[in-house]
Design a protein around this motif. Structure first.
Motif, PDB file in Angstrom:
ATOM      1  N   ILE A  51      12.294  -2.721  -8.855  1.00 28.22           N
ATOM      2  CA  ILE A  51      11.016  -3.101  -8.252  1.00 28.22           C
ATOM      3  C   ILE A  51       9.891  -2.701  -9.194  1.00 28.22           C
ATOM      4  N   GLU A  52       8.997  -3.633  -9.456  1.00 27.10           N
ATOM      5  CA  GLU A  52       7.812  -3.343 -10.271  1.00 27.10           C
ATOM      6  C   GLU A  52       6.576  -3.754  -9.489  1.00 27.10           C
ATOM      7  N   MET A  53       5.621  -2.836  -9.409  1.00 30.36           N
ATOM      8  CA  MET A  53       4.332  -3.131  -8.799  1.00 30.36           C
ATOM      9  C   MET A  53       3.231  -2.731  -9.766  1.00 30.36           C
ATOM     10  N   GLN A  54       2.053  -3.313  -9.552  1.00 29.77           N
ATOM     11  CA  GLN A  54       0.898  -2.975 -10.401  1.00 29.77           C
ATOM     12  C   GLN A  54      -0.260  -2.563  -9.515  1.00 29.77           C
ATOM     13  N   VAL A  55      -0.869  -1.445  -9.867  1.00 32.46           N
ATOM     14  CA  VAL A  55      -1.978  -0.919  -9.072  1.00 32.46           C
ATOM     15  C   VAL A  55      -3.193  -1.830  -9.202  1.00 32.46           C
ATOM     16  N   VAL A  61       0.839  -1.205   0.000  1.00 28.21           N
ATOM     17  CA  VAL A  61       0.000   0.000   0.000  1.00 28.21           C
ATOM     18  C   VAL A  61       0.871   1.251   0.000  1.00 28.21           C
ATOM     19  N   PHE A  62       0.551   2.193  -0.873  1.00 26.67           N
ATOM     20  CA  PHE A  62       1.119   3.536  -0.858  1.00 26.67           C
ATOM     21  C   PHE A  62       0.010   4.472  -0.378  1.00 26.67           C
ATOM     22  N   SER A 119      -5.001   6.579  -0.922  1.00 26.92           N
ATOM     23  CA  SER A 119      -4.044   5.476  -0.946  1.00 26.92           C
ATOM     24  C   SER A 119      -4.155   4.672  -2.231  1.00 26.92           C
ATOM     25  N   ILE A 120      -3.125   3.866  -2.472  1.00 34.79           N
ATOM     26  CA  ILE A 120      -3.058   2.973  -3.627  1.00 34.79           C
ATOM     27  C   ILE A 120      -2.761   1.568  -3.118  1.00 34.79           C
ATOM     28  N   GLU A 121      -3.535   0.594  -3.557  1.00 30.07           N
ATOM     29  CA  GLU A 121      -3.259  -0.799  -3.226  1.00 30.07           C
ATOM     30  C   GLU A 121      -2.643  -1.456  -4.458  1.00 30.07           C
ATOM     31  N   ASN A 137       4.770  -3.621   4.379  1.00 29.47           N
ATOM     32  CA  ASN A 137       3.411  -3.674   3.830  1.00 29.47           C
ATOM     33  C   ASN A 137       2.916  -2.334   3.285  1.00 29.47           C
ATOM     34  N   ARG A 138       3.561  -1.243   3.690  1.00 35.13           N
ATOM     35  CA  ARG A 138       3.082   0.074   3.264  1.00 35.13           C
ATOM     36  C   ARG A 138       4.187   1.120   3.415  1.00 35.13           C
ATOM     37  N   VAL A 139       4.007   2.252   2.713  1.00 38.53           N
ATOM     38  CA  VAL A 139       4.879   3.403   2.879  1.00 38.53           C
ATOM     39  C   VAL A 139       4.147   4.629   2.356  1.00 38.53           C
ATOM     40  N   GLN A 140       4.578   5.783   2.810  1.00 37.92           N
ATOM     41  CA  GLN A 140       3.957   7.020   2.348  1.00 37.92           C
ATOM     42  C   GLN A 140       4.312   7.320   0.898  1.00 37.92           C
ATOM     43  N   LEU A 141       3.321   7.788   0.158  1.00 38.66           N
ATOM     44  CA  LEU A 141       3.524   8.381  -1.153  1.00 38.66           C
ATOM     45  C   LEU A 141       3.015   9.815  -1.008  1.00 38.66           C
ATOM     46  N   PRO A 142       3.916  10.773  -0.774  1.00 41.30           N
ATOM     47  CA  PRO A 142       3.483  12.105  -0.350  1.00 41.30           C
ATOM     48  C   PRO A 142       2.781  12.949  -1.400  1.00 41.30           C
TER      49      PRO A 142
END
Length: 242
Positions: free
Chosen positions: A130-134, A93-94, A141-143, A104-109
Motif C-alpha cells: 500500500i502506498e499513500m501520499q500525504v 485519514v490517519f 491528523s494526516i489527510e 476511510n480512516r484509522v488511528q496513527l497512535p
C-alpha cells in the motif's frame, strides 16, 4: 588458513541452548547477535552467560552483540473486520482517535510521526503493498491519497521513506533492554532506524552514564535519511550494519 572475515550468527530460540552454542562456536562463530525484537531480559541474559562460559572454557574469543528493536510504528485497529477495502485515488485519514477505523480512516497512535510528516511525503504500509501520499497535515491528523493498494489491514507496520521522524532512536523498550544488557557487559550494541549522527551520540551518552565497560555502537543503516548522512554516522559510530 588465516581467516580475514568474522562470522556473526543470530542466536534464536533453537540455537540458544548451551549445547548448540558450543557447536556453533566450535564451527567458527565469532560474534553472537541477540535480537531484542524477539526476546529480552533474562532470556537473552542466559544466552550471554552461556556464550561467556563457552568462550572461557574453549579459549575462543566470542563477542556479544545486543541488537535493539528500535521504533516500531503501526496503525491502529479496524472496526468489526481485520481489513477494509481501499482504492487508488480515494482519500484516507490517519488520526490520533483510538476509535476503531474503517475504509476511510484509522488511528496513527504516534503523534511524533504526525508532526513529522509533510505534504508530498509517502506512507508505505504492509511491506510496500500500500502506498499513500500525504495531502494535508493537521494538528492531530494526516489527510492522504491512496496511490496503490486494495486492502488495508489492522495493526500493520508502516514506513516513511521521505520523512525524518522527530523522535528518540531509543524507545522505552530499548532503554529497558539496554539497561539490563549493560549489566552483562556486551561488546557491541546495535541501534535500529538510525537517521542521523545525533542518534549515535544519544545512545553513547546513555551507555556512558551506566557503565565504564567499553561498549561499541553499531549503527544500522535502514532509512534513506541515514544514507544521506552516512559519512557523519560512520564517524560517530564504531561500525555500521547494512
Amino acid at each position: 588458513m588465516k581467516k580475514f572475515t568474522k562470522i556473526t550468527s543470530s542466536i534464536g530460540p533453537k540455537s540458544g541452548s548451551k549445547e548448540i552454542l558450543e557447536k556453533m562456536i566450535a564451527a567458527g562463530v565469532n560474534v553472537c547477535r541477540l535480537n531484542f525484537s524477539h526476546d529480552g531480559g533474562d532470556v537473552q541474559g542466559a544466552k550471554i552467560d552461556a556464550v561467556r562460559e563457552i568462550s572461557a572454557a574453549t579459549g575462543n574469543p566470542v563477542a556479544v552483540l545486543a541488537d535493539l528493536q528500535g521504533p516500531k510504528h503501526r496503525i491502529g485497529n479496524f472496526e468489526t473486520e481485520d481489513k477494509f477495502p481501499i482504492k487508488p485515488g480515494q482519500k484516507f485519514v490517519f488520526d490520533s482517535d483510538a476509535t476503531p477505523g474503517n475504509s476511510n480512516r484509522v488511528q496513527l497512535p504516534d503523534m511524533d510521526v504526525i508532526h513529522s510528516l509533510k505534504a508530498g511525503d509517502r506512507i508505505l504500509l504492509n511491506d510496500g503493498k500500500i502506498e499513500m501520499q500525504v495531502e494535508k497535515v493537521n494538528s492531530d491528523s494526516i489527510e492522504a491519497i491512496v496511490i496503490r493498494g486494495t486492502e488495508i489491514w489492522s495493526r500493520r507496520g508502516f514506513n516513511l521513506p521521505d520523512t525524518e521522524v522527530a523522535t528518540s532512536v531509543l524507545t522505552a523498550k530499548d532503554r529497558a533492554d539496554l539497561e539490563y544488557v549493560l549489566t552483562k557487559n556486551p561488546d557491541f550494541v546495535a541501534i535500529s532506524f538510525v537517521q542521523k549522527p545525533e542518534d549515535v551520540f544519544e545512545t553513547r551518552e546513555f551507555i556512558k552514564a551506566r557503565t565504564s565497560h567499553p561498549v561499541k555502537i553499531i549503527a544500522k543503516i535502514e532509512r534513506p535519511q541515514a544514507v544521506e548522512k552516512i559519512e557523519a554516522i560512520v564517524d560517530a559510530a564504531d561500525g555500521i550494519m547494512i
